[in-house]
Scaffold this motif. Structure first.
Motif, PDB file in Angstrom:
ATOM      1  N   GLY A 162      -7.049  12.792  -3.902  1.00 13.57           N
ATOM      2  CA  GLY A 162      -8.240  12.017  -3.638  1.00 13.57           C
ATOM      3  C   GLY A 162      -8.345  10.752  -4.448  1.00 13.57           C
ATOM      4  N   ASN A 163      -7.226  10.281  -4.975  1.00 18.06           N
ATOM      5  CA  ASN A 163      -7.285   9.081  -5.800  1.00 18.06           C
ATOM      6  C   ASN A 163      -6.313   8.016  -5.303  1.00 18.06           C
ATOM      7  OD1 ASN A 163      -7.494   7.189  -7.808  1.00 18.06           O
ATOM      8  ND2 ASN A 163      -7.629   8.732  -9.417  1.00 18.06           N
ATOM      9  N   PRO A 164      -6.710   7.275  -4.274  1.00 14.27           N
ATOM     10  CA  PRO A 164      -5.789   6.276  -3.754  1.00 14.27           C
ATOM     11  C   PRO A 164      -5.482   5.177  -4.764  1.00 14.27           C
ATOM     12  CG  PRO A 164      -7.818   6.308  -2.463  1.00 14.27           C
ATOM     13  CD  PRO A 164      -7.954   7.353  -3.492  1.00 14.27           C
ATOM     14  N   TYR A 165      -6.393   4.930  -5.677  1.00  9.76           N
ATOM     15  CA  TYR A 165      -6.138   3.900  -6.676  1.00  9.76           C
ATOM     16  C   TYR A 165      -4.891   4.247  -7.471  1.00  9.76           C
ATOM     17  CZ  TYR A 165      -6.750   0.842 -10.636  1.00  9.76           C
ATOM     18  OH  TYR A 165      -6.543  -0.097 -11.595  1.00  9.76           O
ATOM     19  N   ALA A 166      -4.832   5.491  -7.922  1.00 10.37           N
ATOM     20  CA  ALA A 166      -3.683   5.892  -8.722  1.00 10.37           C
ATOM     21  C   ALA A 166      -2.414   5.790  -7.912  1.00 10.37           C
ATOM     22  CB  ALA A 166      -3.876   7.325  -9.220  1.00 10.37           C
ATOM     23  N   GLY A 167      -2.498   6.261  -6.650  1.00 12.39           N
ATOM     24  CA  GLY A 167      -1.302   6.231  -5.826  1.00 12.39           C
ATOM     25  C   GLY A 167      -0.801   4.812  -5.611  1.00 12.39           C
ATOM     26  N   MET A 168      -1.708   3.907  -5.268  1.00 16.72           N
ATOM     27  CA  MET A 168      -1.277   2.530  -5.000  1.00 16.72           C
ATOM     28  C   MET A 168      -0.805   1.842  -6.271  1.00 16.72           C
ATOM     29  SD  MET A 168      -1.244   1.863  -1.883  1.00 16.72           S
ATOM     30  CE  MET A 168      -0.919   0.110  -2.014  1.00 16.72           C
ATOM     31  N   PHE A 169      -1.445   2.156  -7.377  1.00 16.19           N
ATOM     32  CA  PHE A 169      -1.026   1.584  -8.652  1.00 16.19           C
ATOM     33  C   PHE A 169       0.426   1.979  -8.927  1.00 16.19           C
ATOM     34  CE2 PHE A 169      -1.019  -0.362 -12.469  1.00 16.19           C
ATOM     35  CZ  PHE A 169      -1.537   0.265 -13.586  1.00 16.19           C
ATOM     36  N   ILE A 177      -3.426  -7.713   0.632  1.00 13.89           N
ATOM     37  CA  ILE A 177      -2.868  -8.804  -0.173  1.00 13.89           C
ATOM     38  C   ILE A 177      -1.927  -8.261  -1.239  1.00 13.89           C
ATOM     39  CG2 ILE A 177      -3.468 -10.665  -1.742  1.00 13.89           C
ATOM     40  CD1 ILE A 177      -5.655 -11.386  -0.080  1.00 13.89           C
ATOM     41  N   LEU A 178      -2.313  -7.152  -1.818  1.00 15.28           N
ATOM     42  CA  LEU A 178      -1.429  -6.556  -2.826  1.00 15.28           C
ATOM     43  C   LEU A 178      -0.062  -6.249  -2.226  1.00 15.28           C
ATOM     44  CD1 LEU A 178      -1.072  -5.283  -5.624  1.00 15.28           C
ATOM     45  CD2 LEU A 178      -1.967  -3.169  -4.674  1.00 15.28           C
ATOM     46  N   MET A 179      -0.091  -5.582  -1.061  1.00 15.04           N
ATOM     47  CA  MET A 179       1.176  -5.219  -0.438  1.00 15.04           C
ATOM     48  C   MET A 179       1.960  -6.454  -0.021  1.00 15.04           C
ATOM     49  SD  MET A 179       1.874  -2.046  -0.445  1.00 15.04           S
ATOM     50  CE  MET A 179       3.117  -1.810   0.811  1.00 15.04           C
ATOM     51  N   LEU A 180       1.236  -7.468   0.478  1.00 11.76           N
ATOM     52  CA  LEU A 180       1.938  -8.684   0.888  1.00 11.76           C
ATOM     53  C   LEU A 180       2.698  -9.287  -0.288  1.00 11.76           C
ATOM     54  CD1 LEU A 180      -0.538 -10.660   3.155  1.00 11.76           C
ATOM     55  CD2 LEU A 180       1.585  -9.591   3.821  1.00 11.76           C
ATOM     56  N   LEU A 181       2.006  -9.327  -1.424  1.00 14.61           N
ATOM     57  CA  LEU A 181       2.648  -9.913  -2.597  1.00 14.61           C
ATOM     58  C   LEU A 181       3.878  -9.101  -2.997  1.00 14.61           C
ATOM     59  CD1 LEU A 181      -0.487 -10.900  -4.613  1.00 14.61           C
ATOM     60  CD2 LEU A 181       1.208 -12.439  -3.643  1.00 14.61           C
ATOM     61  N   GLY A 199       4.528   4.577   3.909  1.00 10.83           N
ATOM     62  CA  GLY A 199       3.775   5.797   4.166  1.00 10.83           C
ATOM     63  C   GLY A 199       2.604   5.929   3.222  1.00 10.83           C
ATOM     64  N   VAL A 200       2.890   5.671   1.958  1.00  7.30           N
ATOM     65  CA  VAL A 200       1.823   5.741   0.967  1.00  7.30           C
ATOM     66  C   VAL A 200       0.758   4.705   1.290  1.00  7.30           C
ATOM     67  CG1 VAL A 200       1.313   5.601  -1.462  1.00  7.30           C
ATOM     68  CG2 VAL A 200       3.476   6.531  -0.712  1.00  7.30           C
ATOM     69  N   PHE A 201       1.215   3.500   1.660  1.00  6.71           N
ATOM     70  CA  PHE A 201       0.273   2.445   2.028  1.00  6.71           C
ATOM     71  C   PHE A 201      -0.622   2.898   3.163  1.00  6.71           C
ATOM     72  CE2 PHE A 201      -1.415  -1.531   3.165  1.00  6.71           C
ATOM     73  CZ  PHE A 201      -1.278  -1.675   4.528  1.00  6.71           C
TER      74      PHE A 201
END
Lengths: 100, 623, 484
Positions: free
Chosen positions: B331-338, B87-91, B267-269
């Motif tokens: 090892g921190n996907p949260y940071a990457g996606m943020f 949903i985040l990516m969709l938005l 790619g990151v996604f």
């Protein structure tokens, strides 16, 4: 009765002479003659065979061969005459136009 | 909810097809239709968000698919997977996409083939949404390739320009190298799972099964590297980064959408989506982290010597992508996606306002963009939004960029010290090149008469400025968005560290200051001295990546091709085919000698043959 | 009814012979009608085909020579249904190009229709004798078509193509006759032979020998490396519609016959040679791909490209799993349609400019957008872009063959990259860039007659790219029945 062996030998000699003539002579007419000789040798053998077995088959076949020989000589001589008319030669060593 | 997601996916496709068949000759209508399509998709995404948030479970995951190729051992399906990440990516994709479509309507209005532009852009939206919604490897790969296609078509949009066509081809081929790796990774993974009797391509199923069986680590390492090669291609990590700067040949909105906000983020996604797989292979994560870190610094330093505004932003994107990959590698996907989210906002903003500048000033060279009155006065909205974007990029509080960069730096501080230092160094470089850009474009006044025509620089129309304002708003406020519902399953934000924050702000400030002082009075760059191997030379040559690749193509590939061709022509054709013909001819010549034409020769053979036969007959008769 | 597929074109060819060559307008009409009729007939068969029914459908059998067990037997199962569809599409698209031939149209159309009918014969016949008969009949018209109506080096190309394929056919004939003799029934009926050999297969060394004969014999026309060289040379020399038919359909006869005869009847033999076959295919993929990179002539490039793609097909067959063989059949279909489209594009340009070098053109995207778009779409299909059925086929081959030989599949995936290199380079030089003013009179495809072949072919690729199940539901049961 002449023994069949004698006839065989005469026939064989005649055939060989004919064959040799066919292979060696250069003149087409002489080749035709040699072929005639070979056919006569065969005829001789056929008639001797007929005499041996007492059946007419050999003689009938000999008649066939004579007819064929006659026909063949006719055609062969006609070809030889035409050949001479167009190419002015009857020497087989010169008639090489069908060479591969 | 599932219907909504299908609607989101297929709306851009339908607009693309409709434009392709009917509206190619009516560019305005095409633009309007495409933008409406994207807006509709965005509204659907919002509706989806609403529905999702009202579900009772914590962090629900929904899935639905249809069979596309039903065959044993494993059917290939075509489906959607909806969780917080999706949903985040969709938005992001639909939201920023709609803004950029709107912007394009104004930016491309003078171009008559912009019907084709909107068709390709809609196709791109479809492909990107396909990657986001995909629930299995094959579908991801399919849309991965389609995104590559759309990128190719859009980079080479002005195809009469040779450089644009070449850049498009370069992009496609470079990402294809990555795709080869990705396909091999997918096949290996599937092959292994199939050999254990549980072959499937579905993400959720694989995640579930990995909890019971474990993949031997060398194989897992190879699979992860293969997948990462594909990711590196699409997200332009070193050494597959060379296509992104060249991709700036495309129209600026394309650069904003594809090469800043969405495609390169794919790619990151995917890394985040597949993190469950990568997490099991620390060796692969190490490679990923280092790749990210090196790319970040590499790009950051090259940006310092670029003179084209778009190229600077391109290298900046490379650098920020490096940060995202670094975060995931640590090892921190949260940071990457943020960071992906905030970067989408401010980088799109930067590109779009750069586009606004380019549109008004008719040049892309930062040395030529000075105006007499100063851009702040003639183009206020563009300038202010550009600043906001720059602040976000540099990571100055309270912009969103600050928060996301903080989390990455915090993650890096727990990892290898070298990577941490690289990450910090990049903060400095980022500020430096942005400072250089801003100083030259905004803070200088031109006194020379030759820049006369630039006096009439006017602010762009509402279709271009509204998106800028909206994006600027998100660039500031984005840091405060609650992302936990979306990303919670994938890690958490690091605890805030004040010293780290102060260090990074200080570095950023210093970088900008240095650039300002150095470039404030400059009117042209020094000529490069002929001495080579100076740092400047290495940077201008972009660390020789392009040269090495060119050399590889010319010396290795062309020669292998030539070997193949020569082998074909000399050995197979000349030797084999023509040679057998020659041999046959020679043999036949030999046999022909038997045909002397002399009739007695034939008669001799005849007689000999008969003799042999009679002899054999007599012999066989005797025995 | 199924014999009509073969005989309508033959009758039409006969009609063309009877039409005086001054009636220039009547000849194309007869040819196009014949091809359209067979196309509609094939669609009809497709519609009535029941994939869940085992065995052959629409079977007919007409005794011809009972003493030798020769009968005209024809039927359709999933595999040859797909290939008949391929042929229907390509022959219909090709007849539009063939009808534009300028010199001696009557003779050309006559040969074209004989070719079309004979290919239907090969695909539908289930009797070894007639199979071979039609196979040879396809070779015969090719020789004059390439030798008379071809372009540069046409006599050489015609000779090479014909001799090479005939040599292979002779080997295959030996294999077929041996097969006939060894089964001991004294019949050429393929259905009976297959059934019998399923239950009572030959001894291993017999199978190996026979399988080798069939593989080499039909491998020539399937452009198995190193027997592939006739392909680029022949296609470059051939006229457009012949290239379309040959690269599109005739090449597929090779793997089809390998499937029908070797795989179905001699599975142990095939298994014995499968590694070698896979290795040769892998070499072919890369070798031909690299050779294509250095070509300067578009037709040579596409010729090598087709050798490369056939490598994928043969790789799929070598792996001998249901998935990979299904992928191979689907790739036969997809590649055939795509190759026909490519040659149609190149031929269209060549007709007007008599040039076909990669670097001769430029900027055609502006001047001839329809043709450029067709060229780009065909290239994208060729390099395996999803959305076209080629992607699905290659994917299935990769998935199916991975367990047998991961290294070779890895190299095959690399081949996809190589294909992209030369195709995109060609697209760039032909369609993009500045327009070359030498070709100012180049006209785009305007009339529906000119556009129709491209729309037909590319539409089919897109249709089955989005809906591969459309063909796979036919292919898979048939392949499943064929493999042990």
């Amino acid at each position: 009765m002449i023994p069949i062996g004698h006839v065989l030998i005469v026939s064989g000699i005649l055939f060989s002479i004919g064959l040799a003539g066919l292979l060696i002579r250069r003149n087409i007419l002489l080749i035709l003659l040699s072929i005639e000789l070979m056919m006569n040798a065969a005829n001789l053998l056929l008639i001797a065979g007929s005499a041996l077995h007492g059946e007419a088959d050999g003689q009938i076949t000999a008649f066939f061969v004579m007819v064929i020989a006659a026909v063949e000589v006719t055609v062969g001589l006609a070809v030889a005459v035409l050949l001479f008319r167009t190419r002015q030669t009857v020497d087989t060593y010169d008639i090489k136009w069908l060479k591969g | 909810m599932i219907t909504l997601s299908w609607a989101i996916l297929w709306t851009p496709f339908l607009t693309a097809v409709f434009i392709f068949f009917f509206l190619l000759s009516r560019p305005r209508a095409a633009g309007r239709l495409a933008t409406c399509g994207m807006l509709a998709a965005f509204l659907c995404a919002l509706a989806l968000l609403w529905d999702y948030l009202s579900l009772k479970e914590a962090r629900p995951v929904l899935e639905s698919s249809i069979l596309w190729i039903p065959f044993a051992p494993s059917p290939v399906e075509f489906g959607v997977l909806i969780d917080g990440l999706t949903i985040l990516m969709l938005l992001i994709v639909t939201g920023i996409g709609s803004l950029i479509f709107l912007y394009s309507m104004s930016y491309m209005e003078r171009d008559e083939s912009c019907g084709r532009y909107f068709a390709c852009l809609s196709l791109f939206a479809f492909s990107m949404l396909g990657i986001v919604l995909s629930n299995n490897f094959i579908q991801t790969f399919i849309f991965w390739e389609l995104v590559g296609l759309s990128s190719y078509l859009l980079i080479g949009f002005w195809f009469e320009k040779r450089e644009a066509a070449t850049a498009g081809k370069k992009a496609f081929l470079t990402t294809r190298v990555g795709d080869v790796g990705m396909m091999i990774g997918i096949l290996s993974l599937f092959g292994y799972l199939a050999s254990r009797g549980i072959g499937t391509f579905n993400f959720l199923l694989i995640e579930e099964r990995l909890q019971t069986i474990s993949i031997p680590s060398p194989l897992l390492y190879a699979v992860c590297l293969g997948l990462f090669l594909g990711i590196a291609g699409k997200s332009a990590q070193a050494p597959l980064h060379v296509w992104l700067p060249d991709a700036m040949e495309g129209p600026t909105p394309v650069s904003a959408l594809i090469h800043a906000a969405t495609m390169v983020a794919a790619g990151v996604f995917l890394l985040a989506r597949l993190f469950f797989l990568f997490a099991q292979s620390p060796a692969a994560l190490l490679v990923i982290a280092w790749t990210g870190g090196i790319t970040a610094v590499l790009a950051g330093t090259v940006a310092v010597v670029q003179n084209d505004i778009k190229k600077i932003l391109a290298y900046s994107t490379l650098s920020q992508l490096g940060y995202m990959v670094l975060a995931l590698g640590l090892g921190n996907p949260y940071a990457g996606m943020f960071h992906l989210t905030t970067h989408a906002f401010f980088k799109a903003l930067l590109f779009l306002s750069a586009g606004s500048l380019i549109h008004a000033l008719h040049t892309q060279n930062i040395w030529n963009m000075r105006t007499q009155k100063g851009l702040l006065r003639s183009m206020p909205i563009t300038s202010v939004t550009f600043f906001i974007g720059t602040l976000a990029l540099m990571g100055i509080p309270p912009t969103s960029g600050y928060f996301s960069k903080e989390s990455i730096l915090a993650a890096a501080s727990h990892g290898s010290p070298v990577l941490f230092i690289l990450a910090l160094a990049n903060v400095f470089f980022t500020s430096f090149y942005m400072g250089r850009l801003c100083t030259l474009v905004f803070f200088q006044k031109s006194h020379s008469a030759r820049q006369n025509h630039l006096h009439t620089a006017r602010e762009s129309g509402w279709k271009m400025t509204i998106p800028l304002i909206i994006l600027a708003g998100f660039s500031i406020g984005g840091g405060f968005l609650p992302l936990h519902p979306f990303l919670g399953a994938r890690g958490h934000s690091e605890p805030h560290s004040n010293t780290l924050a102060l260090i990074s702000i200080a570095l950023a400030g210093l970088g900008f200051l240095f650039a300002f002082l150095r470039y404030q009075k400059k009117s042209h760059e020094h000529e490069t001295l002929d001495s080579w191997m100076t740092p400047r030379f290495i940077l201008e040559k972009k660390y020789f990546f392009d040269d090495v690749y060119d050399a590889f193509i010319h010396f290795v590939q062309e020669n292998i091709a030539r070997v193949s061709d020569l082998f074909e022509r000399r050995v197979v054709v000349e030797g084999g085919m023509n040679g057998s013909a020659r041999l046959t001819r020679r043999l036949s010549r030999l046999v022909r000698t038997l045909q002397t034409g002399v009739v007695q020769f034939y008669a001799l053979f005849f007689a000999a043959g008969v003799t042999v036969i009679i002899y054999v007959l007599i012999l066989s008769g005797k025995s | 009814m199924i014999f009509l597929l073969t005989w309508i074109p033959f009758v039409a060819a006969f009609l063309i012979l009877l039409t005086p060559s001054e009636k220039k307008s009547a000849l194309p009409i007869i040819a196009k009608t014949a091809c359209l009729l067979t196309f509609l007939l094939t669609i009809g068969f497709l519609w009535r085909f029941r994939p869940d029914q085992p065995g052959y459908q629409f079977l007919i059998r007409i005794e011809w020579f009972p003493a030798f067990g020769i009968a005209y037997q024809a039927g359709l199962d999933g595999i040859n249904m797909t290939l008949c569809l391929l042929h229907a599409l390509v022959s219909l698209a090709g007849v539009f190009t063939a009808a534009r031939e300028k010199k001696r149209l009557k003779e050309y159309l006559f040969f074209y229709l004989i070719l079309v009918g004979a290919i239907y014969g090969v695909f539908t016949c289930l009797d070894l004798f007639f199979l071979y008969l039609f196979y040879e009949t396809t070779l015969i018209p090719l020789y004059p078509m390439i030798g008379i109506w071809g372009s540069k080096n046409k006599e050489y190309g015609a000779m090479q193509l014909t001799l090479f394929i005939t040599a292979g056919a002779a080997l295959a004939l030996f294999g077929i006759l041996l097969l006939y003799q060894k089964t001991g029934f004294g019949t050429f009926d393929l259905i009976r032979i297959t059934e019998h050999l399923k239950n009572a297969p030959f001894a291993a060394h017999d199978q190996n020998f026979l399988a080798a004969l069939i593989l080499i014999g039909f491998g020539v026309i399937a452009s198995l490396w190193p027997l592939h060289s006739w392909s680029p040379i022949g296609y470059a020399a051939a006229p457009t519609s012949v290239s379309m038919l040959h690269a599109g359909v005739l090449k597929k006869m090779g793997p089809y016959l390998i499937l029908r005869i070797a795989l179905a009847c001699l599975p142990a033999g095939m298994a014995h040679w499968s590694t070698l076959l896979a290795v040769l295919s892998g070499i072919g993929i890369l070798y031909a791909g690299y050779a294509a990179i250095s070509q300067k002539d578009l037709k040579f490039m596409v010729g090598f490209s087709s050798v490369s793609h056939m490598g994928y097909v043969l790789l799929g067959i070598a792996a001998m799993t249901v998935t990979s063989v299904s992928g191979a059949v689907l790739l036969m279909f997809s590649h055939g349609v795509m190759a026909a489209a490519m040659f149609a594009v190149i031929g269209f340009i060549y007709e007007q400019t008599h040039a076909r070098g990669v670097f001769d053109f430029g900027g055609l995207g502006k001047k001839a957008p329809f043709i450029s778009m067709s060229f780009i779409m065909a290239s994208l299909a060729s390099l395996g872009l999803p959305g076209f059925s080629n992607f699905v086929a290659e994917l299935l081959i990769f998935i199916g063959s991975w367990e047998k030989s991961p290294v070779l599949v890895g190299l095959a995936v690399l081949g996809v990259l190589i294909t992209a290199i030369y195709l995109l380079r060609a697209v760039q030089h032909v369609c993009y860039g500045e327009f070359n003013p030498k070709w100012n009179q180049l006209k785009d495809a305007v009339t529906w007659q000119e556009k129709f072949p491209f729309v037909l072919l590319l539409g089919a690729l897109l249709l089955f790219g989005f809906w591969p199940q459309g063909l796979l539901r036919l292919i898979q049961p048939a392949v499943g029945a064929m493999l042990p």
